[in-house]
Design a protein around this motif. Structure first.
Motif, PDB file in Angstrom:
ATOM      1  N   ALA A   1      -0.836  37.069   7.933  1.00 20.37           N
ATOM      2  CA  ALA A   1      -1.373  38.202   8.703  1.00 20.37           C
ATOM      3  C   ALA A   1      -1.347  39.493   7.880  1.00 20.37           C
ATOM      4  O   ALA A   1      -0.493  39.695   7.018  1.00 20.37           O
ATOM      5  N   ASP A   2      -2.311  40.379   8.192  1.00 24.56           N
ATOM      6  CA  ASP A   2      -2.389  41.688   7.537  1.00 24.56           C
ATOM      7  C   ASP A   2      -1.987  42.760   8.556  1.00 24.56           C
ATOM      8  O   ASP A   2      -2.792  43.191   9.390  1.00 24.56           O
ATOM      9  N   PHE A   3      -0.739  43.163   8.505  1.00 27.30           N
ATOM     10  CA  PHE A   3      -0.253  44.195   9.407  1.00 27.30           C
ATOM     11  C   PHE A   3      -0.380  45.605   8.799  1.00 27.30           C
ATOM     12  O   PHE A   3       0.086  46.580   9.405  1.00 27.30           O
ATOM     13  N   GLY A   4      -0.988  45.679   7.644  1.00 25.61           N
ATOM     14  CA  GLY A   4      -1.109  46.976   6.978  1.00 25.61           C
ATOM     15  C   GLY A   4       0.266  47.520   6.620  1.00 25.61           C
ATOM     16  O   GLY A   4       1.176  46.783   6.212  1.00 25.61           O
ATOM     17  N   ARG A   5       0.429  48.850   6.769  1.00 26.49           N
ATOM     18  CA  ARG A   5       1.695  49.486   6.437  1.00 26.49           C
ATOM     19  C   ARG A   5       2.729  49.338   7.545  1.00 26.49           C
ATOM     20  O   ARG A   5       3.910  49.640   7.360  1.00 26.49           O
ATOM     21  N   ALA A   6       2.276  48.837   8.695  1.00 30.23           N
ATOM     22  CA  ALA A   6       3.185  48.764   9.843  1.00 30.23           C
ATOM     23  C   ALA A   6       4.275  47.728   9.655  1.00 30.23           C
ATOM     24  O   ALA A   6       5.386  47.887  10.177  1.00 30.23           O
ATOM     25  N   ALA A   7       3.988  46.647   8.948  1.00 31.92           N
ATOM     26  CA  ALA A   7       4.988  45.587   8.792  1.00 31.92           C
ATOM     27  C   ALA A   7       4.611  44.698   7.621  1.00 31.92           C
ATOM     28  O   ALA A   7       3.443  44.614   7.220  1.00 31.92           O
ATOM     29  N   ASP A   8       5.618  44.025   7.073  1.00 31.07           N
ATOM     30  CA  ASP A   8       5.429  43.076   5.970  1.00 31.07           C
ATOM     31  C   ASP A   8       5.389  41.664   6.557  1.00 31.07           C
ATOM     32  O   ASP A   8       6.422  41.133   7.009  1.00 31.07           O
ATOM     33  N   GLY A   9       4.208  41.053   6.589  1.00 34.24           N
ATOM     34  CA  GLY A   9       4.062  39.732   7.198  1.00 34.24           C
ATOM     35  C   GLY A   9       4.928  38.684   6.535  1.00 34.24           C
ATOM     36  O   GLY A   9       5.509  37.816   7.212  1.00 34.24           O
ATOM     37  N   LYS A  10       5.047  38.743   5.213  1.00 37.31           N
ATOM     38  CA  LYS A  10       5.856  37.726   4.522  1.00 37.31           C
ATOM     39  C   LYS A  10       7.335  37.886   4.858  1.00 37.31           C
ATOM     40  O   LYS A  10       8.071  36.892   4.997  1.00 37.31           O
ATOM     41  N   ALA A  11       7.790  39.136   5.014  1.00 37.34           N
ATOM     42  CA  ALA A  11       9.187  39.334   5.414  1.00 37.34           C
ATOM     43  C   ALA A  11       9.415  38.823   6.829  1.00 37.34           C
ATOM     44  O   ALA A  11      10.458  38.212   7.132  1.00 37.34           O
ATOM     45  N   LEU A  12       8.455  39.065   7.708  1.00 40.00           N
ATOM     46  CA  LEU A  12       8.558  38.540   9.075  1.00 40.00           C
ATOM     47  C   LEU A  12       8.567  37.016   9.070  1.00 40.00           C
ATOM     48  O   LEU A  12       9.304  36.388   9.840  1.00 40.00           O
ATOM     49  N   ALA A  13       7.755  36.412   8.193  1.00 40.12           N
ATOM     50  CA  ALA A  13       7.749  34.950   8.086  1.00 40.12           C
ATOM     51  C   ALA A  13       9.104  34.439   7.624  1.00 40.12           C
ATOM     52  O   ALA A  13       9.584  33.394   8.091  1.00 40.12           O
ATOM     53  N   GLY A  14       9.761  35.200   6.717  1.00 43.35           N
ATOM     54  CA  GLY A  14      11.094  34.802   6.278  1.00 43.35           C
ATOM     55  C   GLY A  14      12.096  34.842   7.415  1.00 43.35           C
ATOM     56  O   GLY A  14      12.949  33.957   7.549  1.00 43.35           O
ATOM     57  N   SER A  15      12.000  35.867   8.251  1.00 45.78           N
ATOM     58  CA  SER A  15      12.889  35.938   9.416  1.00 45.78           C
ATOM     59  C   SER A  15      12.612  34.790  10.372  1.00 45.78           C
ATOM     60  O   SER A  15      13.544  34.182  10.929  1.00 45.78           O
ATOM     61  N   MET A  16      11.342  34.485  10.568  1.00 44.80           N
ATOM     62  CA  MET A  16      10.974  33.379  11.449  1.00 44.80           C
ATOM     63  C   MET A  16      11.548  32.067  10.916  1.00 44.80           C
ATOM     64  O   MET A  16      12.052  31.230  11.689  1.00 44.80           O
TER      65      MET A  16
END
Length: 986
Positions: A904-919
């Motif tokens: 996903a492309d969340f722009g500057r609001a969030a890092d999708g790859k970091a969120l995937a790591g948390s998931m």
């Protein structure tokens, strides 16, 4: 048989063996006598051969001196030796068998048939015997040819008897010119005959059955007597000794209940017997059963019907004990207690042929129900299959196969002496030397050098298959003391042994262990179960002594044992697989969900014992192949449902146990659990549809598809997940109802079909339930129709669907049904999700929905990762929002949330790859937590073994750092959620 030509002027046999006669002078007389006979009969080639110095002449006269049986044939029919000078032994054998297969001729009488069969028997015996002794034919080829001849002879005798009964009006054949065709009467070759392993002078074991529905006799009540008389006549044709000899001794005692049942048995009677009274030795016998004569199609149908008796649903470790008991009874009856040469029985004695056969058959009975590739009839093929399947190593298979054929070669040599059904090496030195030379050895000493190590190897391999190697001493000095706990709870030596193993309260543990032997639990009610338990006590106690807390581990096992419905199979399993106890200790102390599964259905442990499962994460194709084979043995709809439950529970248990032991990474488990559900649903839907159609028929043009939603749709199932489903249907326009005995209108038809599907999955059976099922994600939820017409679904989504329903569709995946219709459903969902939506409105709806959940369902602890702010729901909603707003490709619909977040492309609001790591980290924790107690919400409450596994899964050194890790991750995720969607407000 190898077709190796001899030298110029010799026999067309070949081979490199050069047997020596027992006595040169006697051999010389045999040579002169045969040469004279050849001259009298005008056998020029044979005469020249015997007059010269050709090697084959020497080999022939050696055989004449060593084998009285072959000697008698050669002098009775020397013209057959003449034939061998122009045509190969292999060709002559094959032609003789083919000629027998064409019998009886149109004008054949019983006397002429008997004479023809006996003459053919002698021809085959001579050709095969010479090829065997000369070394031109392997024992493998010889046993196949002997089996082919016997089967052809039985077929000829049966055709004669059937044709004669028809001519006399006793039966009515559907095809008198082809008596066997469609007659319903068939002969099963059993034992070595069935397996193509017949020995040189073997009895033939057969069972004669008939399909009573064929109506061969005018009055069905006449069939047993009429066909039994026919079997007795068939037996006489083959076994009666005349001036021409005999064809084969016939043994009918392997039929069901031979003391009470007729010699011709109806298939219905046989099936009733096997299903109700069949014994393990009869299961072992049926492994080799093969239709050899008569209505072969009827025979194959019967063997298919009897498969569930032979091949059990579960791994059957009690069969090992049953086969061991069978062999021990043979040993006691025959007095076999040592390995030797003179007087040793190479079939039934220690290290003999029967032990190789039992070694293979025991393991076939254990696992053949689950693995059809383990069902070959021949012993060598079975050993090879066991090696390929990982049940034995390749070296063991190779060693036992070589030893088996050596034993068979020696057995043939024993029987060549006098055509007797003997398997015992002679005590007489001269006869023993004759056997050695017929088997290809120079003398009895050379035979012993090859045979004695072979017998010892087989004896050792056979002994290792069972709980206690015969005559072997206990491996641990305290084993005998620990076994005494079965008799007494205050044995001082046993208590000392417990203390030495590390138990902190050995006196208490001794009393608990002793209590198992008192029959207070269902698992130890029977004497057999208690005996098996006593055998494995040392292994069991030692395994739990290696746990972190031995006392609590053993007490947990006590609670587990109290819940077991029976114990014989379980204790037999442990006896055969002691290493499995280490995993059991982990399961019992750390994973209550798995422990409860074993206690309710102990056979789920089977899945871990199949070597083919050990190194793999099951793919859908692999699971589909195994499930198809397992369901192929089902007898009816109820059996299908039971087998689906067995398969699913075993496979779910397998994934959980591997995850606990670290073989499978926790983040791989979701795909594995989902694969299991996929293949189970693929099999369940058509089974339910077929059963439903028996009463209600089919709606014209009916097509169905199951849509997986939630964790099933996104391939993120856990060990305890239910399955969210929607059943879609379509049918011909204008169809008014189904075409069955009880027709239904289409809407009612598919609603009732869905109810039947739910019942098939959730009805409690002895094997448990298949899955908890939730259909509430269908349009209008519980208020809407249970089954959903695809057209109505489109209209609902276009005009009435809420944002949360579109969110749910981003996790949808078609999992079963009509292939073409599945594609239509998937395309419809893609089209719905691709419709333009107002991004701000979607963002507002997603945030509001998260706020409602947070207000209505607050988290219950730091491990409530689903509801925790910054937990799974936040991450799942971010992934769904990304798909609905075009921030992630719609091709990722139905993919795991981790994959959507990473792309996903969340722009500057969030890092999708970091969120995937948390998931990924949360997924690992949740997957492992689902193996533990259901009410655990705090790290401190997690069993120690499980908490260590969780810590390892997220890269921590120990559980003590888990709280801080969770706090940091959830804080980071909540911040990203608020940055993208805004802060949920109360």
């Amino acid at each position: 048989m190898a077709e190796i030509s001899g030298g110029e002027g010799g026999f067309l046999i070949g081979g490199e063996n050069r047997p020596a006669p027992l006595d040169d002078e006697t051999a010389g007389r045999w040579r002169a006598d045969l040469q004279a006979l050849a001259s009298d009969r005008g056998l020029e080639n044979l005469g020249r051969l015997l007059a010269g110095d050709h090697l084959d002449a020497e080999r022939l006269v050696a055989v004449l001196d060593l084998s009285p049986h072959l000697n008698a044939i050669a002098f009775k029919d020397p013209d057959w030796l003449e034939e061998l000078t122009t045509r190969s032994a292999a060709e002559l054998t094959r032609e003789t068998i083919e000629a027998v297969a064409r019998l009886p001729g149109p004008d054949e009488t019983e006397q002429t048939l008997m004479a023809s069969l006996r003459r053919a028997k002698r021809r085959v015996a001579l050709f095969l015997g010479l090829a065997d002794v000369f070394g031109a034919a392997t024992p493998d080829a010889t046993t196949r040819a002997l089996s082919d001849f016997a089967a052809a002879a039985v077929g000829a005798a049966l055709r004669f008897c059937l044709r004669d009964l028809h001519a006399r009006g006793k039966i009515v054949l559907p095809h008198p010119d082809d008596p066997e065709k469609g007659c319903g009467v068939f002969v099963l070759g059993m034992g070595k005959l069935g397996a193509h392993e017949l020995n040189y002078s073997s009895d033939i074991d057969i069972i004669v059955l008939y399909d009573e529905t064929k109506g061969l006799t005018g009055d069905p009540l006449d069939a047993p007597e009429t066909l039994s008389r026919m079997v007795r006549r068939l037996t006489r044709i083959l076994a009666e000794r005349t001036g021409e000899g005999y064809v084969a001794r016939v043994d009918l005692r392997l039929r069901p209940d031979p003391g009470a049942m007729p010699v011709a048995i109806s298939t219905a009677m046989a099936l009733t017997y096997y299903e109700g009274s069949g014994r393990d030795w009869e299961r072992a016998a049926m492994i080799k059963a093969r239709p050899i004569a008569g209505d072969v199609e009827a025979g194959e149908r019967f063997l298919k019907e009897i498969r569930p008796f032979v091949w059990r649903k579960y791994l059957d470790f009690a069969a090992v004990a049953a086969i061991e008991d069978m062999k021990q009874r043979i040993d006691r009856h025959r007095g076999f207690d040592a390995v030797g040469l003179k007087g040793h029985n190479v079939k039934l004695g220690r290290g003999g042929i029967r032990e190789v056969e039992f070694f293979a058959q025991a393991q076939q009975l254990i696992a053949g129900g689950r693995a059809p590739k383990l069902r070959p009839r021949r012993t060598d093929d079975a050993l090879a299959a066991l090696a390929v399947g990982g049940w034995i190593d390749a070296a063991t298979a190779s060693e036992l196969t070589g030893d088996y054929w050596l034993l068979r070669r020696v057995e043939h040599a024993i029987q060549m002496l006098a055509d007797e059904q003997s398997h015992t090496l002679p005590e007489d030195p001269t006869k023993l030397r004759a056997v050695a030379r017929l088997a290809g050895f120079a003398d009895e000493a050379t035979l012993g050098e090859a045979l004695l190590p072979c017998l010892k190897r087989v004896d050792r391999r056979f002994g290792r298959l069972f709980t206690e190697t015969r005559g072997a001493a206990s491996e641990r000095p305290d084993d005998d003391a620990l076994r005494r706990l079965a008799r007494s709870g205050d044995d001082a030596e046993a208590i000392a042994a417990l203390a030495a193993l590390g138990y902190g309260r050995p006196e208490d543990i001794a009393r608990v262990v002793h209590g198992w032997s008192l029959g207070r639990y269902k698992a130890t009610l029977t004497a057999t179960a208690r005996a098996r338990l006593t055998e494995v006590l040392p292994t069991l106690i030692s395994a739990f002594a290696r746990a972190q807390d031995p006392d609590n581990a053993l007490m947990a096992f006590d609670r587990f044992l109290a819940g077991l419905p029976s114990g014989v199979q379980f204790f037999s399993l442990i006896a055969s697989n002691p290493k499995i106890l280490e995993l059991l200790a982990d399961v019992i102390t750390s994973a209550p969900a798995l422990r409860e599964t074993i206690a309710a259905r102990p056979h789920v442990f089977d899945a871990l014992l199949d070597p083919a499962f050990l190194g793999e994460v099951p793919t859908r194709d692999l699971l589909r192949e195994r499930l198809t084979a397992f369901l192929g043995l089902a007898r009816d709809y109820e059996d299908v449902l039971g087998r689906l439950r067995i398969f699913a529970s075993e496979q779910r248990f397998l994934v959980g146990a591997r995850m606990l032991s670290g073989i499978v990474e926790a983040d791989e488990a979701g795909a594995a659990f989902s694969n299991i559900a996929d293949v189970v649903l693929e099999a369940t839907l058509p089974a339910v549809e077929a059963e439903f159609a028996l009463a209600h028929g089919r709606v014209p043009g009916a097509r169905t598809a199951l849509l997986g939603m939630g964790r099933l749709g996104s391939r993120e199932l856990t060990a305890s997940s239910d399955v969210d489903l929607i059943l879609f249907y379509d049918h011909e326009e204008g169809a008014e109802g189904s075409d069955g005995k009880r027709p239904l209108a289409p809407s009612a038809y598919f609603a009732r079909l869905t109810q039947r599907l739910i019942a098939a999955m959730t009805a409690p059976m002895r094997e448990g339930i298949l899955y908890d099922v939730d259909f509430r994600l269908r349009p209008s939820g519980n208020k809407g129709p249970l089954a959903t017409h695809l057209g109505a679904f489109r209209r609902y989504q276009e005009g009435e669907a809420w944002t949360w329903e579109r969110m749910a569709l981003t996790r949808a995946r078609v999992v079963a049904g009509d292939t073409g219709f599945m594609g239509e459903v998937a395309e419809t969902i893609r089209a719905i999700l691709a419709e333009p939506r107002e991004s701000d409105e979607t963002t507002k709806d997603v945030a509001a929905m998260r706020q409602r959940i947070e207000a209505g369902k607050p988290p219950r602890g730091s491990l409530d990762l689903k509801l925790l702010p910054g937990g799974l729901i936040d991450l799942e909603f971010l992934a769904q929002w990304a798909l609905l707003t075009g921030k992630a490709d719609l091709g990722l619909c139905g993919a795991p949330s981790e994959a959507v977040l990473a792309a996903a492309d969340f722009g500057r609001a969030a890092d999708g790859k970091a969120l995937a790591g948390s998931m990924n980290g949360f997924t690992r924790i949740v997957q492992l937590l689902r193996l533990g107690p259901s009410d655990v919400r705090h790290v401190a409450d997690v069993p120690i073994g499980l908490s260590r596994a969780i810590a390892r899964a997220v890269g921590l050194d120990g559980p003590e750092g888990l709280e801080a890790w969770l706090e940091a991750e959830t804080t980071r995720v909540r911040a990203a959620f608020e940055s993208v969607l805004g802060a949920p407000t109360a």
